[in-house]
Scaffold this motif. Sequence first.
Motif, mmCIF file in Angstrom:
data_model
loop_
_atom_site.group_PDB
_atom_site.id
_atom_site.type_symbol
_atom_site.label_atom_id
_atom_site.label_comp_id
_atom_site.label_asym_id
_atom_site.label_seq_id
_atom_site.Cartn_x
_atom_site.Cartn_y
_atom_site.Cartn_z
ATOM 1 N N VAL A 474 0.345 -1.288 -0.335
ATOM 2 C CA VAL A 474 -0.020 -0.397 -0.160
ATOM 3 C C VAL A 474 0.412 1.327 0.112
ATOM 4 O O VAL A 474 0.485 2.100 -1.012
ATOM 5 C CB VAL A 474 -1.363 -0.127 1.496
ATOM 6 C CG1 VAL A 474 -1.785 1.513 1.193
ATOM 7 C CG2 VAL A 474 -1.923 -1.267 1.392
ATOM 8 N N LEU A 475 1.946 0.869 0.918
ATOM 9 C CA LEU A 475 3.029 2.978 0.900
ATOM 10 C C LEU A 475 3.841 2.285 -0.410
ATOM 11 O O LEU A 475 3.510 3.692 -1.104
ATOM 12 C CB LEU A 475 4.089 2.348 1.966
ATOM 13 C CG LEU A 475 3.373 2.310 3.793
ATOM 14 C CD1 LEU A 475 4.680 2.132 4.458
ATOM 15 C CD2 LEU A 475 1.960 3.503 3.612
ATOM 16 N N SER A 476 3.839 1.598 -0.782
ATOM 17 C CA SER A 476 4.323 1.672 -2.594
ATOM 18 C C SER A 476 3.966 1.733 -3.541
ATOM 19 O O SER A 476 3.891 2.302 -4.158
ATOM 20 C CB SER A 476 5.804 0.531 -2.277
ATOM 21 O OG SER A 476 4.989 -0.767 -2.178
ATOM 22 N N GLU A 477 3.287 1.343 -3.800
ATOM 23 C CA GLU A 477 2.158 1.066 -4.704
ATOM 24 C C GLU A 477 0.551 2.131 -4.809
ATOM 25 O O GLU A 477 0.042 2.297 -5.737
ATOM 26 C CB GLU A 477 1.867 -0.282 -5.156
ATOM 27 C CG GLU A 477 3.138 -1.144 -5.093
ATOM 28 C CD GLU A 477 3.681 -0.708 -6.373
ATOM 29 O OE1 GLU A 477 3.775 -0.516 -7.485
ATOM 30 O OE2 GLU A 477 5.285 -1.767 -6.508
ATOM 31 N N SER A 478 0.257 2.551 -3.570
ATOM 32 C CA SER A 478 -0.575 3.099 -3.319
ATOM 33 C C SER A 478 -2.652 2.477 -4.835
ATOM 34 O O SER A 478 -2.477 3.176 -5.604
ATOM 35 C CB SER A 478 -0.555 4.823 -4.264
ATOM 36 O OG SER A 478 0.286 4.929 -3.701
ATOM 37 N N ASP A 480 -5.455 1.458 -5.504
ATOM 38 C CA ASP A 480 -6.883 2.192 -5.543
ATOM 39 C C ASP A 480 -8.164 1.547 -4.556
ATOM 40 O O ASP A 480 -8.963 1.787 -3.808
ATOM 41 C CB ASP A 480 -7.671 1.908 -7.136
ATOM 42 C CG ASP A 480 -6.834 2.527 -7.596
ATOM 43 O OD1 ASP A 480 -6.450 3.896 -7.967
ATOM 44 O OD2 ASP A 480 -6.189 1.938 -8.905
ATOM 45 N N PHE A 505 -3.853 6.858 4.734
ATOM 46 C CA PHE A 505 -4.716 6.534 3.594
ATOM 47 C C PHE A 505 -5.942 6.429 4.205
ATOM 48 O O PHE A 505 -6.397 5.688 4.106
ATOM 49 C CB PHE A 505 -3.753 5.443 2.543
ATOM 50 C CG PHE A 505 -3.054 4.873 2.657
ATOM 51 C CD1 PHE A 505 -2.685 5.124 1.437
ATOM 52 C CD2 PHE A 505 -1.443 4.706 3.331
ATOM 53 C CE1 PHE A 505 -1.704 4.972 0.330
ATOM 54 C CE2 PHE A 505 -0.149 5.525 2.283
ATOM 55 C CZ PHE A 505 -0.266 4.921 1.204
ATOM 56 N N LEU A 508 -8.506 4.752 1.060
ATOM 57 C CA LEU A 508 -8.365 4.116 0.665
ATOM 58 C C LEU A 508 -9.192 3.169 0.889
ATOM 59 O O LEU A 508 -9.658 2.474 2.021
ATOM 60 C CB LEU A 508 -7.173 3.176 0.896
ATOM 61 C CG LEU A 508 -6.595 2.218 0.205
ATOM 62 C CD1 LEU A 508 -6.520 2.111 -0.950
ATOM 63 C CD2 LEU A 508 -5.322 1.465 0.950
#
Length: 555
Positions: A474-478, A480, A505, A508
Amino acid sequence: MRVQQRTKELQEREQFLKTVLDTFPLFVFWKDRDLAYLGCNQNFAISAGMEDSTAIVGKTDYEMPWGETEAELYRKDDRLVIKSGSAKLGIIEPQQRPDGQTIWLETNKLPLRDLQGEIIGVLGTYQDISDRKHAEEQLQQTNEQLMRATRLKDEFLANMSHELRTPLNAILGMTESLQEEIFGAVSPEQIKALQLIEESGTHLLSLIDDILDLSKIEAGQIVLNLTPIAIVDLCKSSMAFVKQQAMQRRIQLETKLEQNLADIVVDERRIRQVLINLLNNAVKFTPEGGKITLEVTSFYPDSQSAIDAPSRQEFLRITVSDTGIGIAPENIKKLFQPFVQIDSALNRQYNGTGLGLALTKRIIELHDGWVELTSELGMGSQFTIALPYIQPPLSQEIAMASAKAIIDEISDEISSATNSEITSGTNESKPNASPLILLAEDNDINIMAISNYLKSKGYRMLIAKDGKEAVDIVLSESPDLVLMDIQMPRMDGIEAIKQIRNQNFHDLPIIAVTALNMSNDRQRCLEAGADEYLSKPIKLKQLDNMIQDLLISKV
């Protein structure tokens, strides 16, 4: 002579008082202001190892047959009572006896006053409560054992739910994908075989749910979700569930509903579960060409009937009648016992686990209602459930109508916006082009079933096999949207959701997709920060719809 007479009277009164004190069941003593004993009753003297109560006069607690620690404690309480002039009651304290035995005492102490009201010492009583104390300790140990047993049972149910639902999720998920030809075209014969697999898997899931539901009710873990429901709609939807089975066996279905029935406040899912179970049983045990009737009326109990029902409380009576095989009188009571079946032979004609009616009885009793059965062998049966006819307040009905109007308005706006996007050619099927979905799941078969299905719907997929990896991705790829399993190695899904939310986030979308299905699991996931909760086994189409809704709301 008068002096002698007066002396005699005083002696008689003293003897009378001594007799009363000696026969008094408690241990009684009194001391002067210096905390030396002035006297005691016979019970106290015997307890202190003295033959006569007069032998105690002038002694202190240091000269009594208990330890110095106890003596200091007793004298401390005495001083407090004399100084404050107030009683000290219900003192629970241990006492070490000369033989090494420890007993427990309950002591009461009051200030001792003379005729002028001056405090001249302390008056005390105590009783041996060792038996009570030991009973309390034993009760506490029993409660701790029960709590531990309950906790172990809870853990067992949670693990069992996970272990049973996880493979079922894979079976039903892959079956759904094959039916939608995600992996390529299938023949009509293969479609039929897949339908049979799906039916068998769904039947197995219903049996698992029954066992777990009954266990949760027995453990007191079922919390009813009480909401107002329309009785007519509830009955129609329940009858529709068995309509096809009844038509195949040429069984006539009839519904008799009292006119103008108002809504009732119940747990809709549980009551629908009860009605479908009763109707399923009626279809199962009614021969071809028979008849099943669902009748609903309101009534006020004339007597206390099956429970202590208040005579002024209106009840709803729902009756399922059939012209089936009937039940012998000696077998009626057995029906509502879990895991008990009337026809339990290996070659029995009718399938089932024997849980349905046990669940029915417990669910209705959770609603403060009751279940009744009348039956005649070879003629048919009549199951009746009675529910307190609790109706929603008018203000709640108005609020619900207003909420529905608002929801409808919002839905129209969303529909309009979505149609506008489709018309403009932004995306033909999804709210965003190729949304990136992170699937956090440690089961390879479930990963294959879910990811392949979602890829076929146009999503890009990322995979994490534990909670820690999910947070890092989550932190690296963000992504959807995140599909988060809960029971995973290294870091569970609950902690992973919390850490994701703590990393800002907040918007998210996160869907908890888990085999955990206990009473508070949904709430735990939502409180951790999940937007939605799906219990395995999931419908992949339902998951796709939920993803689309969340992605639309994010735009």
